[in-house]
Scaffold this motif. Structure first.
Motif, mmCIF file in Angstrom:
data_model
loop_
_atom_site.group_PDB
_atom_site.id
_atom_site.type_symbol
_atom_site.label_atom_id
_atom_site.label_comp_id
_atom_site.label_asym_id
_atom_site.label_seq_id
_atom_site.Cartn_x
_atom_site.Cartn_y
_atom_site.Cartn_z
ATOM 1 N N UNK A 1 31.027 -11.011 51.519
ATOM 2 C CA UNK A 1 29.775 -11.642 51.939
ATOM 3 C C UNK A 1 28.866 -10.618 52.616
ATOM 4 N N UNK A 2 27.583 -10.738 52.347
ATOM 5 C CA UNK A 2 26.612 -9.858 53.016
ATOM 6 C C UNK A 2 25.279 -10.590 53.140
ATOM 7 N N UNK A 3 24.702 -10.530 54.332
ATOM 8 C CA UNK A 3 23.398 -11.138 54.591
ATOM 9 C C UNK A 3 22.544 -10.148 55.366
ATOM 10 N N UNK A 4 21.343 -9.965 54.910
ATOM 11 C CA UNK A 4 20.443 -9.011 55.544
ATOM 12 C C UNK A 4 20.143 -9.415 56.984
ATOM 13 N N UNK B 1 24.570 -19.604 53.325
ATOM 14 C CA UNK B 1 24.526 -18.752 54.516
ATOM 15 C C UNK B 1 23.136 -18.314 54.926
ATOM 16 N N UNK B 2 22.197 -18.307 53.980
ATOM 17 C CA UNK B 2 20.840 -17.855 54.314
ATOM 18 C C UNK B 2 20.144 -18.783 55.306
ATOM 19 N N UNK B 3 20.667 -20.008 55.454
ATOM 20 C CA UNK B 3 20.043 -20.940 56.391
ATOM 21 C C UNK B 3 20.547 -20.766 57.825
ATOM 22 N N UNK B 4 21.534 -19.916 58.020
ATOM 23 C CA UNK B 4 22.056 -19.688 59.373
ATOM 24 C C UNK B 4 20.996 -19.086 60.288
ATOM 25 N N UNK C 1 32.633 -18.674 57.533
ATOM 26 C CA UNK C 1 31.917 -17.547 58.124
ATOM 27 C C UNK C 1 31.393 -17.927 59.501
ATOM 28 N N UNK C 2 31.385 -16.949 60.369
ATOM 29 C CA UNK C 2 30.717 -17.096 61.657
ATOM 30 C C UNK C 2 29.534 -16.141 61.675
ATOM 31 N N UNK C 3 28.349 -16.696 61.834
ATOM 32 C CA UNK C 3 27.121 -15.903 61.957
ATOM 33 C C UNK C 3 26.868 -15.709 63.452
ATOM 34 N N UNK C 4 26.786 -14.468 63.881
ATOM 35 C CA UNK C 4 26.751 -14.174 65.306
ATOM 36 C C UNK C 4 25.336 -13.978 65.840
ATOM 37 N N UNK C 5 25.080 -14.622 66.964
ATOM 38 C CA UNK C 5 23.810 -14.426 67.678
ATOM 39 C C UNK C 5 24.078 -13.545 68.887
ATOM 40 N N UNK C 6 23.043 -12.858 69.352
ATOM 41 C CA UNK C 6 23.193 -12.040 70.558
ATOM 42 C C UNK C 6 23.187 -12.966 71.778
#
Length: 291
Positions: free
Chosen positions: A42-45, A90-93, A65-70
């Motif tokens: 998986x890869x997301x810009x 995933x693009x909607x994360x 998947x876990x999409x990480x926020x700062x």
């Protein structure tokens, strides 16, 4: 007379065959999964992600998947729709990570890299397992459940059994049985459908704030569905209307993003109704005339 009996028998036979085919092959109508090889990367810009696999008690593997926020201020458990895999969803994360929320997305059984036989009971159980994993790391008061289309039913079920901060439903259905009946009204769906998904029943037991987003031009799940759902727990529910929005294009409307920002960044406030018009009763014309 015999000819009429023969015709009726043929009609009955066709009806029975169609019912059997509907029962056996309904997964192909309800779900449109995209399967991914186990080594797919998986890869997301501009997104930092972490992949994980959770094994269930019956031996299935749920990939997510876990999409990480700062400096995350919470977690959004995003339950997706009935098609594709999290590769595309995933693009909607970004709609949540930009507000400071981590996002957890998973593929249902048979989607993406996830394995196992898909049933309503199994998927509900899987989603609870994932929710429990999130609870191990994050207090429930920081967990937001977001259900999109098919996922709205599973999200509602989770909210009815747990205590998340809030429940957000995007283009939800009253029940999948109702949606199916719209297209095949002559079939006994209460007996045939394997995924009835009675969102309206589960919503009765949700105690957290409920936010419903729906487009007025949704031709798959009509806007009036959300109006009906919003009346089940009106004291906890707020309905957001995307004028002109369809079933798959809400993210293309600026109003949708304004609503989402308002929802995830808001804090529930109890309204002081003292001194308001809530108890004012309009007088009739006749009464006014006497005055």
């Amino acid at each position: 007379m015999q000819n009429w009996i023969f015709v009726l028998l043929i009609i009955l036979a066709v009806y029975v065959v169609f019912s059997v085919l509907l029962y056996v092959f309904q997964d192909y109508f309800l779900f449109k999964p995209e399967k991914l090889p186990s080594d797919f990367a998986f890869h997301y810009k501009n997104q930092e992600i972490e992949e994980y696999n959770v094994e269930t008690r019956d031996g299935a593997v749920i990939n997510g998947l876990r999409f990480k926020a700062k400096n995350p201020k919470g977690v959004v458990f995003y339950l997706k729709g009935n098609s594709k895999s999290i590769r595309g969803w995933g693009k909607f994360a970004v709609d949540f990570t930009r507000h400071g929320y981590d996002v957890i997305m998973v593929d249902y059984r048979g989607f993406g890299k996830s394995t196992g036989r898909r049933t309503q009971k199994a998927v509900k159980r899987d989603m609870q397992v994932i929710y429990n994993k999130i609870k191990e790391k994050v207090s429930e008061k920081y967990i937001i459940l977001y259900g999109r289309s098919l996922g709205s039913g599973f999200a509602t079920k989770l909210a009815s059994m747990n205590n998340p901060r809030m429940l957000i439903l995007d283009a939800p259905y009253y029940s999948l049985s109702k949606v199916a009946k719209k297209f095949i009204p002559f079939m006994p769906l209460s007996l045939l459908i394997k995924f009835p998904m009675p969102t309206y029943k589960w919503l009765k037991y949700v105690n957290c704030p409920i936010h419903i987003i729906h487009g007025t031009d949704d031709r798959l799940i009509p806007y009036k569905t959300s109006v009906r759902l919003s009346k089940i727990k009106p004291e906890n529910t707020k309905l957001y209307t995307v004028i002109g929005g369809g079933h798959k294009d809400l993210h293309t409307f600026e109003s949708y993003h304004r609503m989402l920002s308002e929802i995830v960044n808001s804090r529930p406030n109890k309204v002081n109704l003292e001194g308001s018009s809530i108890d004012v009763v309009h007088s009739s014309k006749a009464a006014n005339a006497k005055v």
